[in-house]
Design a protein around this motif. Structure first.
Motif, PDB file in Angstrom:
ATOM      1  N   PRO A  38      98.028  82.665  37.300  1.00 55.39           N
ATOM      2  CA  PRO A  38      97.446  83.996  37.532  1.00 55.39           C
ATOM      3  C   PRO A  38      97.023  84.684  36.249  1.00 55.39           C
ATOM      4  O   PRO A  38      96.519  85.796  36.284  1.00 55.39           O
ATOM      5  N   PRO A  50      84.401  80.761  43.197  1.00 50.85           N
ATOM      6  CA  PRO A  50      84.367  81.986  42.378  1.00 50.85           C
ATOM      7  C   PRO A  50      85.751  82.566  42.104  1.00 50.85           C
ATOM      8  O   PRO A  50      85.975  83.117  41.030  1.00 50.85           O
ATOM      9  N   LEU A  51      86.657  82.446  43.064  1.00 51.71           N
ATOM     10  CA  LEU A  51      87.979  83.034  42.864  1.00 51.71           C
ATOM     11  C   LEU A  51      88.868  82.144  42.013  1.00 51.71           C
ATOM     12  O   LEU A  51      89.956  82.553  41.604  1.00 51.71           O
ATOM     13  N   LYS A  53      90.605  79.602  42.797  1.00 48.36           N
ATOM     14  CA  LYS A  53      91.807  79.100  43.453  1.00 48.36           C
ATOM     15  C   LYS A  53      91.576  77.683  43.948  1.00 48.36           C
ATOM     16  O   LYS A  53      90.440  77.264  44.182  1.00 48.36           O
ATOM     17  N   TYR A  66      86.050  76.652  50.821  1.00 52.58           N
ATOM     18  CA  TYR A  66      87.363  77.212  50.553  1.00 52.58           C
ATOM     19  C   TYR A  66      87.530  78.340  51.516  1.00 52.58           C
ATOM     20  O   TYR A  66      86.541  78.792  52.107  1.00 52.58           O
ATOM     21  N   ASP A  67      88.776  78.905  51.726  1.00 54.50           N
ATOM     22  CA  ASP A  67      89.976  78.298  51.239  1.00 54.50           C
ATOM     23  C   ASP A  67      90.545  77.386  52.315  1.00 54.50           C
ATOM     24  O   ASP A  67      89.787  76.912  53.170  1.00 54.50           O
ATOM     25  N   VAL A  70      89.480  77.098  56.107  1.00 48.32           N
ATOM     26  CA  VAL A  70      88.087  76.671  56.296  1.00 48.32           C
ATOM     27  C   VAL A  70      87.967  75.166  56.048  1.00 48.32           C
ATOM     28  O   VAL A  70      87.326  74.436  56.829  1.00 48.32           O
TER      29      VAL A  70
ATOM     30  N   ASP B  67      96.367  86.868  60.892  1.00 43.82           N
ATOM     31  CA  ASP B  67      95.897  88.085  60.272  1.00 43.82           C
ATOM     32  C   ASP B  67      94.411  88.262  60.580  1.00 43.82           C
ATOM     33  O   ASP B  67      93.941  87.726  61.603  1.00 43.82           O
ATOM     34  N   LEU B  95      82.263  81.248  57.563  1.00 40.36           N
ATOM     35  CA  LEU B  95      83.703  81.231  57.281  1.00 40.36           C
ATOM     36  C   LEU B  95      83.986  81.231  55.776  1.00 40.36           C
ATOM     37  O   LEU B  95      84.938  81.870  55.317  1.00 40.36           O
ATOM     38  N   ALA B  96      83.158  80.499  55.019  1.00 39.14           N
ATOM     39  CA  ALA B  96      83.376  80.486  53.568  1.00 39.14           C
ATOM     40  C   ALA B  96      83.038  81.851  52.961  1.00 39.14           C
ATOM     41  O   ALA B  96      83.700  82.308  52.019  1.00 39.14           O
ATOM     42  N   ALA B  99      85.958  83.934  53.562  1.00 40.55           N
ATOM     43  CA  ALA B  99      87.043  83.581  52.640  1.00 40.55           C
ATOM     44  C   ALA B  99      86.790  84.173  51.251  1.00 40.55           C
ATOM     45  O   ALA B  99      87.721  84.638  50.585  1.00 40.55           O
ATOM     46  N   LEU B 100      85.532  84.147  50.824  1.00 39.36           N
ATOM     47  CA  LEU B 100      85.180  84.743  49.531  1.00 39.36           C
ATOM     48  C   LEU B 100      85.495  86.244  49.530  1.00 39.36           C
ATOM     49  O   LEU B 100      86.150  86.755  48.609  1.00 39.36           O
ATOM     50  N   GLY B 103      89.227  86.941  49.764  1.00 44.43           N
ATOM     51  CA  GLY B 103      89.858  86.691  48.467  1.00 44.43           C
ATOM     52  C   GLY B 103      89.609  87.843  47.501  1.00 44.43           C
ATOM     53  O   GLY B 103      90.491  88.226  46.729  1.00 44.43           O
ATOM     54  N   ALA B 104      88.395  88.393  47.559  1.00 42.48           N
ATOM     55  CA  ALA B 104      88.100  89.566  46.720  1.00 42.48           C
ATOM     56  C   ALA B 104      88.978  90.747  47.135  1.00 42.48           C
ATOM     57  O   ALA B 104      89.526  91.465  46.295  1.00 42.48           O
ATOM     58  N   GLU B 106      91.937  90.615  48.644  1.00 39.63           N
ATOM     59  CA  GLU B 106      93.321  90.346  48.250  1.00 39.63           C
ATOM     60  C   GLU B 106      93.527  90.663  46.772  1.00 39.63           C
ATOM     61  O   GLU B 106      94.542  91.255  46.383  1.00 39.63           O
ATOM     62  N   THR B 107      92.574  90.244  45.958  1.00 37.62           N
ATOM     63  CA  THR B 107      92.670  90.491  44.524  1.00 37.62           C
ATOM     64  C   THR B 107      92.626  91.987  44.232  1.00 37.62           C
ATOM     65  O   THR B 107      93.423  92.505  43.433  1.00 37.62           O
ATOM     66  N   ARG B 130      92.844  88.864  34.082  1.00 39.94           N
ATOM     67  CA  ARG B 130      92.460  87.698  34.874  1.00 39.94           C
ATOM     68  C   ARG B 130      92.054  88.078  36.299  1.00 39.94           C
ATOM     69  O   ARG B 130      91.061  87.597  36.828  1.00 39.94           O
ATOM     70  N   GLN B 131      92.822  88.975  36.922  1.00 37.03           N
ATOM     71  CA  GLN B 131      92.488  89.359  38.295  1.00 37.03           C
ATOM     72  C   GLN B 131      91.176  90.151  38.346  1.00 37.03           C
ATOM     73  O   GLN B 131      90.385  90.003  39.287  1.00 37.03           O
ATOM     74  N   ARG B 134      88.452  87.647  38.229  1.00 37.45           N
ATOM     75  CA  ARG B 134      88.264  86.982  39.531  1.00 37.45           C
ATOM     76  C   ARG B 134      87.453  87.872  40.476  1.00 37.45           C
ATOM     77  O   ARG B 134      86.587  87.393  41.219  1.00 37.45           O
ATOM     78  N   SER B 137      83.882  87.826  39.399  1.00 36.19           N
ATOM     79  CA  SER B 137      83.299  86.533  39.756  1.00 36.19           C
ATOM     80  C   SER B 137      82.986  86.461  41.251  1.00 36.19           C
ATOM     81  O   SER B 137      81.961  85.896  41.669  1.00 36.19           O
ATOM     82  N   ALA B 138      83.846  87.063  42.065  1.00 39.07           N
ATOM     83  CA  ALA B 138      83.596  87.076  43.514  1.00 39.07           C
ATOM     84  C   ALA B 138      82.364  87.917  43.837  1.00 39.07           C
ATOM     85  O   ALA B 138      81.544  87.528  44.687  1.00 39.07           O
ATOM     86  N   ALA B 141      79.329  85.985  43.101  1.00 37.05           N
ATOM     87  CA  ALA B 141      79.058  84.983  44.130  1.00 37.05           C
ATOM     88  C   ALA B 141      78.440  85.620  45.379  1.00 37.05           C
ATOM     89  O   ALA B 141      77.550  85.044  46.012  1.00 37.05           O
TER      90      ALA B 141
END
Lengths: 203, 203
Positions: A38, A50-51, A53, A66-67, A70, B67, B95-96, B99-100, B103-104, B106-107, B130-131, B134, B137-138, B141
């Motif tokens: 992390p 991009p993330l 992970k 991902y993730d 999927v 979830d 779906l991807a 997920a992208l 993930g954004a 969650e971060t 770092r977060q 990320r 970067s998301a 994308a």
């Protein structure tokens, strides 16, 4: 196709379990990208997702996937498996069980990062206390669900197996088997499957 | 059915967007459970979902669902929507993209928790650095993907809208629009939809 993974990741193990259960191993290369932290980007993972992970499924001529939910559903579709029930309550049961196990994995990985990268594994810290309680609560829910586990495993059962395998690997102190005889018996039987044997972490 | 949510959660907003886009609002009650913290259990959320996270969809006589990807796919199936393409590359793209965006979210939520509950919002801290990278970067994308966004929104576009809406709410300092004119134009147009208007956080 190439699956980017790390040996210890329970999310990657879930994908590797799918590959093994689907008999897709000959067509998918596994590439261990090493530690994902992390605190710093993993170059191989970040180049494809991009993330940054893992796991990531790299597909020739198509977008990387991902993730893990999927990736697993995609593999099941391409290999015409039955890991994802097509519709009805069977589908929602399997997907909710995956979500439960994935949530347990996320919590466990976060606890692991906290201990390793910040030196905070204290049972007195409010964050550690709360996350540990969530993990225990998730195991309790898996134990309540075990009577309804599908004889032919779905993505739900594979996810639970990955999560419990990770607890065995990293959280011996949580002792998830204590008071959970039915879940422990299911896991120990499930762990004899060739897919589980061939994906067991060797750390 | 009842959706347990909190006003600020981008994951809950994604579900509320699905409800609005599907025209299911008359059949699903919304129940705000208040703050969900990483330091203490939220009683209402924990009573319905082992991990104690929201959103949760409470169904009469059936297991609660979580979830957010599971809830959204379930709603789309019951209301016979087209938010989840049935199969093929269209499904994996949607779906991807979800997920992208998830993930954004969650971060971003993790960064928010870190700042609020631990007072650590420092741009010098390696974890925060770092977060934040990320998250950036998301967004990059999402900006690359915007040319392929579906005219009739899928779960992918709804997820991106929820994620960007959350950045507007909590991360003004990240200034995600800077250098992302196409993504910003898409979002500002999308934000005019009734579903976006009716779910905009009022905090």
């Amino acid at each position: 196709m190439i699956l980017l993974y790390t040996e210890a990741s329970p999310f990657a193990r879930k994908c590797r379990l799918c590959i093994a259960e689907l008999g897709a191993g000959q067509d998918i290369a596994l590439r261990d990208v090493g530690a994902v932290s992390p605190l710093a980007a993993n170059a191989a993972a970040s180049a494809q997702a991009p993330l940054g992970k893992i796991p990531v499924l790299v597909r020739p001529g198509q977008a990387a996937l991902y993730d893990s939910p999927v990736i697993c559903e995609y593999l099941d579709a391409v290999w015409q498996g039955s890991l994802f029930p097509a519709d009805g309550e069977a589908r929602w049961r399997a997907l909710a069980l995956q979500a439960l196990a994935d949530g347990a994995m996320e919590t466990a990985v976060a606890l692991r990062y906290e201990a390793v990268f910040r030196g905070n594994g204290s049972g007195d810290d409010p964050w550690v206390v709360r996350q540990t309680a969530r993990l225990t609560s998730a195991v309790d829910a898996m134990a309540r669900a075990v009577a309804d586990f599908a004889p032919a495993p779905t993505i739900g059962e594979l996810s639970v197996a990955s999560a419990l395998g990770y607890l065995d690997l990293r959280f011996e102190e949580i002792a998830w088997r204590r008071g959970q005889a039915a879940l422990a018996a299911w896991f120990d039987s499930f762990a004899a499957r060739p897919s589980m044997q061939s994906t067991a972490p060797t750390l």
